[in-house]
Scaffold this motif. Structure first.
Motif, PDB file in Angstrom:
ATOM      1  N   GLN A 132       0.830  -1.194   0.000  1.00  0.00           N
ATOM      2  CA  GLN A 132       0.000   0.000   0.000  1.00  0.00           C
ATOM      3  C   GLN A 132       0.869   1.249   0.000  1.00  0.00           C
ATOM      4  O   GLN A 132       1.995   1.228   0.490  1.00  0.00           O
ATOM      5  N   LYS A 133       0.315   2.315  -0.557  1.00  0.00           N
ATOM      6  CA  LYS A 133       1.035   3.582  -0.643  1.00  0.00           C
ATOM      7  C   LYS A 133       0.156   4.687  -0.077  1.00  0.00           C
ATOM      8  O   LYS A 133      -1.030   4.738  -0.373  1.00  0.00           O
ATOM      9  N   MET A 134       0.721   5.521   0.770  1.00  0.00           N
ATOM     10  CA  MET A 134      -0.044   6.657   1.310  1.00  0.00           C
ATOM     11  C   MET A 134       0.789   7.918   1.131  1.00  0.00           C
ATOM     12  O   MET A 134       1.977   7.919   1.462  1.00  0.00           O
ATOM     13  N   ILE A 135       0.201   8.957   0.575  1.00  0.00           N
ATOM     14  CA  ILE A 135       0.909  10.241   0.424  1.00  0.00           C
ATOM     15  C   ILE A 135       0.006  11.331   0.968  1.00  0.00           C
ATOM     16  O   ILE A 135      -1.129  11.485   0.526  1.00  0.00           O
ATOM     17  N   HIS A 157      14.439   9.249   5.023  1.00  0.00           N
ATOM     18  CA  HIS A 157      13.698   8.006   4.785  1.00  0.00           C
ATOM     19  C   HIS A 157      14.004   7.068   5.947  1.00  0.00           C
ATOM     20  O   HIS A 157      15.154   6.911   6.326  1.00  0.00           O
ATOM     21  N   GLN A 180      12.515   3.386   8.356  1.00  0.00           N
ATOM     22  CA  GLN A 180      11.640   2.217   8.393  1.00  0.00           C
ATOM     23  C   GLN A 180      11.250   1.923   9.831  1.00  0.00           C
ATOM     24  O   GLN A 180      11.934   2.336  10.768  1.00  0.00           O
ATOM     25  N   TYR A 238       7.042  -1.583   6.916  1.00  0.00           N
ATOM     26  CA  TYR A 238       6.723  -0.174   6.657  1.00  0.00           C
ATOM     27  C   TYR A 238       7.983   0.660   6.482  1.00  0.00           C
ATOM     28  O   TYR A 238       8.925   0.528   7.253  1.00  0.00           O
ATOM     29  N   SER A 239       7.995   1.508   5.459  1.00  0.00           N
ATOM     30  CA  SER A 239       9.027   2.537   5.397  1.00  0.00           C
ATOM     31  C   SER A 239       8.395   3.833   4.922  1.00  0.00           C
ATOM     32  O   SER A 239       7.317   3.836   4.323  1.00  0.00           O
ATOM     33  N   TRP A 268       8.926   8.345   4.051  1.00  0.00           N
ATOM     34  CA  TRP A 268       9.749   9.490   3.668  1.00  0.00           C
ATOM     35  C   TRP A 268       9.084  10.778   4.160  1.00  0.00           C
ATOM     36  O   TRP A 268       7.880  10.957   3.995  1.00  0.00           O
ATOM     37  N   LYS A 298       5.134  10.389   3.060  1.00  0.00           N
ATOM     38  CA  LYS A 298       4.609   9.260   2.296  1.00  0.00           C
ATOM     39  C   LYS A 298       5.138   7.947   2.852  1.00  0.00           C
ATOM     40  O   LYS A 298       6.217   7.903   3.450  1.00  0.00           O
ATOM     41  N   GLY A 299       4.361   6.889   2.659  1.00  0.00           N
ATOM     42  CA  GLY A 299       4.729   5.610   3.235  1.00  0.00           C
ATOM     43  C   GLY A 299       4.432   4.446   2.311  1.00  0.00           C
ATOM     44  O   GLY A 299       3.535   4.513   1.461  1.00  0.00           O
ATOM     45  N   ALA A 300       5.206   3.388   2.460  1.00  0.00           N
ATOM     46  CA  ALA A 300       5.016   2.122   1.754  1.00  0.00           C
ATOM     47  C   ALA A 300       4.947   1.033   2.810  1.00  0.00           C
ATOM     48  O   ALA A 300       5.808   0.980   3.692  1.00  0.00           O
TER      49      ALA A 300
END
Lengths: 317, 178
Positions: free
Chosen positions: B26-29, B100, B102, B116-117, B119, B135-137
């Motif tokens: 998943q991506k969140m910005i 960046h 994690q 999870y990581s 920026w 933002k996160g991945a």
């Protein structure tokens, strides 16, 4: 009587449109595949496939492109016609969690790794019919065949191993211990060697694909995901997901050559067929980066759709 | 603060639909515009151990090696039982105003995510102000094919979005305070 020149002109006229190098990049957030003309550095087309596509395998000659869709648990097949047009020609169920996908060198068999059921589904590339299921280790991911198509190598992410399957007999010839959480793999005919990116140990395993043993480990950045090697076996490129970088290794001495800052969360990586560029899909920043293989600089960045992954052979071999 | 529990509450009420498919990253910005120059805003967030000063649900955020990659910070949350999140700095650029990191360790009951990581970046908006992007991945908390509802994709996204919004909105308040 026609001159040789006339024959040559005729032959050229029958070459499909966009005869240059095409890269097929899965765009996970858009449920699509971007068709990128690597020479003109443009996106030609965005093809809709199944849900959340991740893996991709392009057949020799780029006549067919196979894509894994983890969220629909399917594989999509795209055909490229003689006129250069792309069309989705099929979508079939493939296990419960298809992610890694590969095609043999002959372009006849497609291998689909099922993340949940710890097996590899073998599909007929022409019909998409399932011909066999191969048992492997836990959470299989990256795969490649040997150049003679006799062996299939499968990275088993949760078993920290690589399975070697003899395709004629479907027998597991060896299970090779590698680093922690192996994911992307690349077969390198120099050696020969199999390069395996180990996500959790932050290194790359160099495996002897004949003697079936790990020869060494090479340290790279955080969360290495994909690996690509130049045809002459001189340089290896590894994407580091958590370091937003690509590690470049002198593949003859195993010395580190450079660490290049790429877009965020670099994933799929491949050397262009003309051996001048390493192409990197950057998942977080929605871009494709081009690294000059000799100067080791990022020379171009191309904006793509959401979440490019390009896990697999995303350019025709 | 009950921010981190928002998702859990929604789930307890059965508001989030179940999904049946493999885990997808998943991506969140999330972003916020701040009416202050980039240097001033970067000065507020640049230190890896300074997040407790601008994030309203974080009580403390000590780091082992400052802004050096590999630095480990321990977040103590303002929540019942003072749960901790252990994070590691991955890359840091003062010139580009970004870092960046994690999560190394977190209980999925605290934040329903895995692998999870994230920026954090401050950019010049070209008009004398700045834009902060977080933002996160990550993957959902339950990697199985049929995740329990409180650990599915929706739960993960709701929780991460909540963390980012609370932090960014509070940062704006602090930065723009007279």
């Amino acid at each position: 009587m026609k001159s040789a020149w006339a024959y040559l002109t005729l032959a050229l006229a029958s070459v499909p449109a966009h005869a240059g190098t095409l890269a097929y990049v899965t765009e996970q957030g858009d449920d699509s595949v971007a068709v990128v003309d690597v020479d003109s550095w443009k996106v030609l087309e965005q093809i809709k496939v199944g849900r959340k596509p991740a893996g991709v395998a392009v057949a020799p000659g780029a006549t067919r492109i196979f894509v894994s869709n983890p969220e629909s648990a399917t594989v999509s097949a795209i055909a490229r016609g003689a006129d250069g047009q792309h069309k989705v020609v099929g979508e079939v169920k493939a296990g419960q969690g298809p992610l890694g996908i590969a095609i043999d060198r002959a372009g006849r068999q497609v291998f689909v790794a099922d993340w949940y059921n710890d097996d590899v589904h073998v599909l007929d590339a022409a019909t998409l019919g399932e011909t066999r299921v191969l048992k492997v280790g836990r959470s299989p991911s990256g795969m490649t065949t040997s150049p003679d198509d006799k062996l299939l190598f499968v990275a088993n992410r949760e078993s920290d191993t690589v399975s070697v399957i003899e395709l004629a007999t479907a027998k597991t010839l060896a299970t090779i211990a590698v680093g922690k959480a192996p994911f992307g793999v690349a077969y390198d005919e120099n050696g020969p060697r199999l390069w395996v990116a180990n996500v959790q140990s932050g290194d790359v395993s160099v495996v002897d694909p004949v003697a079936f043993r790990e020869m060494r480990r090479v340290k790279v950045g955080a969360f290495p995901y994909g690996v690509a090697v130049t045809r002459d076996g001189a340089r290896a490129f590894v994407t580091n997901q958590h370091a937003d970088s690509v590690s470049v290794i002198d593949a003859r001495t195993y010395a580190p050559l450079a660490t290049l800052n790429t877009g965020a969360y670099p994933e799929g990586i491949l050397i262009s067929p003309d051996q001048t560029r390493a192409l990197v899909a950057c998942w977080m920043d929605d871009e494709l980066d081009a690294i000059d293989v000799s100067s080791l600089k990022i020379v171009k960045r191309l904006k793509l759709g959401s979440g490019p992954r390009a896990f697999g052979q995303f350019i025709a071999p | 603060m009950k921010l981190l529990l928002t998702a859990a509450v929604a789930l307890a009420l059965g508001l989030l639909a179940a999904q049946a498919h493999g885990p997808t990253r998943q991506k969140m910005i999330e972003t916020v515009d701040i009416n202050k120059p980039v240097d001033k805003v970067w000065a507020l967030v640049k230190d890896f151990d300074a997040i407790a000063k601008w994030h309203p649900v974080i009580a403390s955020s000590k780091a082992t090696k400052g802004n050096e990659p590999g630095s480990i910070r321990t977040l103590v949350l303002k929540a019942p039982g003072n749960p901790e999140i252990i994070e590691q700095l991955l890359t840091y650029s003062d010139a580009d105003h970004t870092y960046h990191y994690q999560i190394d360790t977190v209980d999925v009951k605290v934040l329903p995510i895995q692998n999870y990581s994230s920026w954090l970046k401050v950019e010049d908006d070209g008009h004398g102000g700045s834009m902060v992007e977080w933002k996160g991945a990550y993957y959902r908390g339950d990697q199985r094919n049929d995740p329990v509802p409180e650990l599915n994709d929706d739960a993960a996204n709701a929780a991460v979005k909540g963390v980012y919004r609370a932090g960014l909105d509070n940062l704006k308040k602090i930065a723009e305070a007279p």
